[in-house]
Scaffold this motif. Structure first.
Motif, PDB file in Angstrom:
ATOM      1  N   ILE A 160       0.831  -1.204   0.000  1.00  0.00           N
ATOM      2  CA  ILE A 160       0.000   0.000   0.000  1.00  0.00           C
ATOM      3  C   ILE A 160       0.866   1.255   0.000  1.00  0.00           C
ATOM      4  N   MET A 161       1.900   1.279   0.836  1.00  0.00           N
ATOM      5  CA  MET A 161       2.780   2.443   0.911  1.00  0.00           C
ATOM      6  C   MET A 161       3.532   2.656  -0.408  1.00  0.00           C
ATOM      7  N   LEU A 162       3.968   1.572  -1.026  1.00  0.00           N
ATOM      8  CA  LEU A 162       4.652   1.697  -2.317  1.00  0.00           C
ATOM      9  C   LEU A 162       3.700   2.223  -3.388  1.00  0.00           C
ATOM     10  N   LEU A 163       2.452   1.771  -3.346  1.00  0.00           N
ATOM     11  CA  LEU A 163       1.450   2.252  -4.302  1.00  0.00           C
ATOM     12  C   LEU A 163       1.215   3.751  -4.132  1.00  0.00           C
ATOM     13  N   LEU A 164       1.161   4.209  -2.875  1.00  0.00           N
ATOM     14  CA  LEU A 164       0.797   5.593  -2.585  1.00  0.00           C
ATOM     15  C   LEU A 164       1.967   6.571  -2.649  1.00  0.00           C
ATOM     16  N   THR A 165       3.196   6.086  -2.617  1.00  0.00           N
ATOM     17  CA  THR A 165       4.334   7.015  -2.491  1.00  0.00           C
ATOM     18  C   THR A 165       5.360   6.934  -3.605  1.00  0.00           C
ATOM     19  N   THR A 166       5.283   5.958  -4.487  1.00  0.00           N
ATOM     20  CA  THR A 166       6.307   5.812  -5.519  1.00  0.00           C
ATOM     21  C   THR A 166       5.849   6.329  -6.875  1.00  0.00           C
ATOM     22  N   ASP A 167       6.845   6.605  -7.714  1.00  0.00           N
ATOM     23  CA  ASP A 167       6.616   6.992  -9.112  1.00  0.00           C
ATOM     24  C   ASP A 167       7.384   6.048 -10.020  1.00  0.00           C
ATOM     25  N   PHE A 168       6.887   5.860 -11.215  1.00  0.00           N
ATOM     26  CA  PHE A 168       7.635   5.120 -12.238  1.00  0.00           C
ATOM     27  C   PHE A 168       7.387   5.733 -13.607  1.00  0.00           C
ATOM     28  N   LEU A 169       6.124   5.818 -13.949  1.00  0.00           N
ATOM     29  CA  LEU A 169       5.695   6.501 -15.166  1.00  0.00           C
ATOM     30  C   LEU A 169       4.745   7.628 -14.757  1.00  0.00           C
ATOM     31  N   PRO A 170       4.531   8.619 -15.604  1.00  0.00           N
ATOM     32  CA  PRO A 170       3.585   9.693 -15.257  1.00  0.00           C
ATOM     33  C   PRO A 170       2.238   9.131 -14.816  1.00  0.00           C
ATOM     34  N   ALA A 171       1.816   9.502 -13.621  1.00  0.00           N
ATOM     35  CA  ALA A 171       0.542   9.080 -13.029  1.00  0.00           C
ATOM     36  C   ALA A 171       0.522   7.608 -12.607  1.00  0.00           C
ATOM     37  N   PHE A 172       1.690   6.975 -12.534  1.00  0.00           N
ATOM     38  CA  PHE A 172       1.750   5.591 -12.058  1.00  0.00           C
ATOM     39  C   PHE A 172       3.057   5.330 -11.336  1.00  0.00           C
ATOM     40  N   LEU A 217      20.588  -2.825 -12.693  1.00  0.00           N
ATOM     41  CA  LEU A 217      19.598  -1.809 -12.347  1.00  0.00           C
ATOM     42  C   LEU A 217      20.195  -0.405 -12.388  1.00  0.00           C
ATOM     43  N   SER A 218      21.457  -0.277 -11.995  1.00  0.00           N
ATOM     44  CA  SER A 218      22.119   1.024 -12.045  1.00  0.00           C
ATOM     45  C   SER A 218      22.258   1.514 -13.479  1.00  0.00           C
ATOM     46  N   ILE A 219      22.587   0.592 -14.384  1.00  0.00           N
ATOM     47  CA  ILE A 219      22.704   0.959 -15.802  1.00  0.00           C
ATOM     48  C   ILE A 219      21.339   1.357 -16.357  1.00  0.00           C
ATOM     49  N   LEU A 220      20.302   0.607 -15.978  1.00  0.00           N
ATOM     50  CA  LEU A 220      18.945   0.953 -16.414  1.00  0.00           C
ATOM     51  C   LEU A 220      18.542   2.326 -15.881  1.00  0.00           C
ATOM     52  N   TRP A 221      18.862   2.588 -14.615  1.00  0.00           N
ATOM     53  CA  TRP A 221      18.550   3.891 -14.019  1.00  0.00           C
ATOM     54  C   TRP A 221      19.266   5.002 -14.763  1.00  0.00           C
ATOM     55  N   SER A 222      20.555   4.821 -14.993  1.00  0.00           N
ATOM     56  CA  SER A 222      21.345   5.854 -15.658  1.00  0.00           C
ATOM     57  C   SER A 222      20.856   6.099 -17.080  1.00  0.00           C
ATOM     58  N   THR A 223      20.540   5.015 -17.788  1.00  0.00           N
ATOM     59  CA  THR A 223      20.012   5.157 -19.150  1.00  0.00           C
ATOM     60  C   THR A 223      18.675   5.894 -19.136  1.00  0.00           C
ATOM     61  N   SER A 224      17.817   5.526 -18.200  1.00  0.00           N
ATOM     62  CA  SER A 224      16.507   6.187 -18.100  1.00  0.00           C
ATOM     63  C   SER A 224      16.663   7.656 -17.759  1.00  0.00           C
ATOM     64  N   TYR A 225      17.625   7.955 -16.891  1.00  0.00           N
ATOM     65  CA  TYR A 225      17.873   9.347 -16.511  1.00  0.00           C
ATOM     66  C   TYR A 225      18.378  10.161 -17.695  1.00  0.00           C
ATOM     67  N   LEU A 226      19.332   9.599 -18.433  1.00  0.00           N
ATOM     68  CA  LEU A 226      19.921  10.328 -19.557  1.00  0.00           C
ATOM     69  C   LEU A 226      18.945  10.446 -20.731  1.00  0.00           C
ATOM     70  N   GLY A 228      15.459  10.018 -20.364  1.00  0.00           N
ATOM     71  CA  GLY A 228      14.152  10.492 -19.926  1.00  0.00           C
ATOM     72  C   GLY A 228      13.032   9.504 -20.146  1.00  0.00           C
ATOM     73  N   TYR A 229      13.326   8.199 -19.996  1.00  0.00           N
ATOM     74  CA  TYR A 229      12.315   7.184 -20.253  1.00  0.00           C
ATOM     75  C   TYR A 229      11.276   7.088 -19.137  1.00  0.00           C
ATOM     76  N   THR A 230      11.706   7.254 -17.875  1.00  0.00           N
ATOM     77  CA  THR A 230      10.801   7.084 -16.739  1.00  0.00           C
ATOM     78  C   THR A 230      10.932   8.262 -15.778  1.00  0.00           C
ATOM     79  N   GLN A 231      10.046   8.278 -14.781  1.00  0.00           N
ATOM     80  CA  GLN A 231      10.137   9.267 -13.728  1.00  0.00           C
ATOM     81  C   GLN A 231      11.331   8.920 -12.834  1.00  0.00           C
TER      82      GLN A 231
END
Length: 357
Positions: A160-172, A217-226, A228-231
């Motif tokens: 429940i807390m993860l549902l209410l406090t996390t982001d991944f994609l816009p509005a989700f 996961l770090s590579i995925l995060w860095s790629t997404s950051y550079l 702009g794939y995800t929040q």
């Protein structure tokens, strides 16, 4: 004493330094992000080099709170000692640093008074400190709640807390509505995750597998950051995944008890307070080496060296502060103040809940 460690009893087994090393890692890259990440970003280099640079220190803030949850989830007694321990550190560094700038004529004398109220809406209110102090106040109640939950109930609460406090994609999921990277609600979620790891453990997977998961996961995060794939923020599901896997790597890595590591780790929070002071942060940033024309590799290497020197200097400063506090018996005053306030609360409120604190 660390803000989130569990004191060891005399004659007990020395505390393992794996989590303490992770605490140092987290704070080092928090400072890195504040002072040097921008220099690396504009220093040229290929996409792969920037991918590597952005893969370091991911989720450092999340890691720091995860560690707090890991150590404090079983501490159900109500005390204000930890709160005052943090608060008095904040006030000490604010006052001493501001006093120096007032003496140099770089700050108005009135700031000597203003800085004594770090939770007021002033330039001395640092978001992380405010949220962290609030978490420490709530911690005994959260821990007491968790002690009454079954493993299944704990998992349900986490979901429940993860549902209410996390982001991944816009509005989700729903973090955009109920939480955010700089909110107490996110700190509570991190605390609960760290606590779950402490109480129920992690899957029995080889440490090398966790390390590989962390790298991927770090590579995925860095790629997404550079790209702009995800929040991407502190409360991103991807950031949390990186942080949790690194915590698992630390738990699977037994380095024994290292006095040097523990000695440095006990001052990591002070490092944050010093380098984030309103006046000092401007000076540190202004005089940070700026070898932009040297190329990516030189900028990155010089940044690591500069951060190590700066980090250790701030640790040394805090050791002086600890000595001063001990000589002035500040820890004893913190305990006395906590006891007095709790005693007053018991006398003032007639509820059975307060009497049971």
């Amino acid at each position: 004493m660390n803000l989130s460690e569990i004191p060891m009893k005399s004659g007990s087994k020395p505390r393992s330094s794996n989590i303490e090393l992770l605490r140092i890692y987290a704070m080092f890259f928090i400072v890195w992000c504040h002072l040097w990440a921008g220099e690396v970003a504009v220093s040229g280099g290929s996409f792969m080099s920037h991918l590597f640079a952005n893969s370091l220190g991911i989720g450092a803030v999340d890691i720091f709170i995860l560690i707090t949850g890991y150590f404090l989830i079983r501490r159900t007694e109500f005390t204000l000692v930890r709160f005052f321990k943090i608060l008095f550190q904040v006030i000490f560094y604010n006052f001493v640093i501001v006093a120096v700038f007032v003496a140099l004529g770089s700050a108005p004398p009135k700031d000597l008074l203003v800085c004594l109220f770090p939770l007021a809406p002033t330039k001395f209110n640092v978001w992380f400190v405010s949220q962290y102090l609030a978490l420490i106040l709530l911690q005994p109640f959260i821990s007491r709640l968790i002690s009454s939950l079954t493993k299944t109930q704990y998992r349900a609460l986490l979901c429940i807390m993860l549902l209410l406090t996390t982001d991944f994609l816009p509005a989700f999921p729903l973090g955009y509505m109920y939480s955010g990277s700089f909110k107490l609600s996110w700190f509570i979620t991190l605390f609960l995750v760290g606590g779950y790891v402490r109480i129920h453990g992690i899957p029995a997977i080889h440490g090398g597998v966790y390390a590989l998961m962390f790298v991927v996961l770090s590579i995925l995060w860095s790629t997404s950051y550079l790209r702009g794939y995800t929040q991407i923020g502190y409360n991103s599901l991807l950031t949390l995944a990186v942080s949790v896997t690194l915590l698992c790597v630390a738990l699977k890595t037994d380095i024994g008890s290292n006095k040097a590591v523990n000695w440095i780790a006990s001052s990591t929070f002070a490092v944050y307070l010093i380098h984030q002071n309103y006046y000092l942060s401007h000076i540190i940033y202004r005089y940070t080496p700026d070898p932009i024309d040297s190329g990516f590799t030189a900028v990155f290497a010089s940044g690591i060296l500069y951060m190590v020197i700066l980090f250790m200097a701030m640790v040394a400063i805090d050791k002086v502060r600890i000595l001063i506090f001990d000589l002035c018996r500040v820890p004893r005053f913190e305990q006395w103040l906590s006891d007095k306030i709790i005693s007053l609360a018991r006398k003032t409120f007639a509820g059975s809940t307060v009497r049971s604190l």
